[in-house]
Enzyme design. Sequence first.
Site, PDB file in Angstrom:
ATOM      1  CG  HIS A  76      -1.016   3.273   4.284  1.00 12.27           C
ATOM      2  ND1 HIS A  76      -1.193   1.923   4.192  1.00 12.27           N
ATOM      3  CD2 HIS A  76      -0.340   3.478   5.442  1.00 12.27           C
ATOM      4  CE1 HIS A  76      -0.644   1.324   5.235  1.00 12.27           C
ATOM      5  NE2 HIS A  76      -0.118   2.259   6.015  1.00 12.27           N
TER       6      HIS A  76
ATOM      7  CB  CYS B 111      -0.935   0.004   1.205  1.00 12.02           C
ATOM      8  SG  CYS B 111      -1.938  -1.477   1.389  1.00 12.02           S
TER       9      CYS B 111
END
Length: 490
Positions: free
Chosen positions: A87, A37
């Site tokens: 993120h 991610c």
Amino acid sequence: MGAMGCAGHPIVKTPNLDRLAERGTVFDAAYTNCPICAPSRASMCTGRYVSEIGSFDNGTDFLASVPTFMHHLRRAGYEVLLSGKMHFLGPDQMHGFERRLTPEIYPSRFAWTPDWTKGAYPNPGSAVNQLATSGLCDWSMQLDYDEEVCFRSEEALRHLARREEGDRPFFLCASLTHPHDPFITTSEWWDLYDHDSVEMPAVDGKPLDDMHPYDRWLQIHHMVDVYPPDEDTVRNARHAFYGMVSYFDHQVGRLVGELERLGLSENTIIVVTSDHGEMLGEHGMWFKRTYFDPSTRVPLIFSGPGIRRDHRCEETVSLVDLFPTFLDIAGLPDVSDVVQKVDGDSLWNLLSDEDTAWKDYAVSEYYSEGVCQPMRMAVRNQLKYVYVHEEAPQLFDLAQDPHEVHNCIADPVYADRLDELKSMVHEGWDPTEVRAKVIESQQMRRYVNEAEATGGNDSWDVRPSFDPAEQYVRRYDAQETSRRMKLPKE
């Protein structure tokens, strides 16, 4: 094969994505530049490879001094908004976005820093025993999050639709967490699929001793050797994942429908993509992190004005190409000077022209948890070269061997093309130097983690706020507010 109807999947139901594909261009060979991610997103936002910007893993800070395409869109006059997950790690939680409409879903701290000095080691937090809970649920944390993401995105679109003539154009990132493990979904999406029709993985796993070291490290990390999933668990996980994809498709439909309802779709380009793929038990492996196509290949759809309609692009592209593409679309005056400093190239000619030359390759790297050596791969014209530092290299012919079973690195037929791919991987990249930088970075962040476990904790999280005094008829004249907020405007 991607888990979308427009990607040719035989059972996955994605009517809204399919409709976008019919109206636009689908990239059949789009790759992430890092199959996990946070590094993938940092690379995508900067248009640069992970090894250059130092965002090695899900616990590495993303430096505020590195310009993103969001910064450049603002330079071009755009209003740049974020609803959902990005993120970002570290004290800068904006990286060019003007406003975050929702909280982040994952920690912004260094809590998920791996430790390569330990070699291959199991991680209970990423273990496959969680697959035992795959299947039906009444509700989930991921549903909580994505419902908020879509609500705030729709709300933002309504505010944007109220703009006056000459106001700034907008870039809105609506970033959902679906589909992502844990693989659970409600009956509304589960019941779209006949359980017995959910196919099992095309390629079985191997014993650990027979696997490439890179794969073996990841199996140990995911504790597949300790908790090998049985057939029912595998089918449940895959079934739930397909339901989660259909939920994601539904949310895309909500946002596209709102764009159309508000009259914004005629001058808005829609882009759908993902930061990584999902193994779903192929080769006996799960989640992401691997170099196999289910993990590294991602969906990429463009739809909107100026985009070729009902077109499939076979050329190899990657997420770093989005940075220069967006700047091309925005008409940044000094775009040629800016993009000289990035690793991506604009996709605009592929999106708009009938015939155009293209570099036709992608590079992907991995320096995150689950492994203990740097890894880099290059893909070009359906040939994939995989290099793991100090381990045997691999070569896969995706045209003849789409499941990546046969390593043809020693086949002389591929010698010339292999040399090209090796050059793409190794030119300007020193794995020994990168490994030293990764370990040094990990150890410094682990010291910080240890310190922050003692005493009070400062937070880097952004807390989105909405001033109630500015909402509805709290401050302004009721009739004037009603007139101003009405769509269409009188």
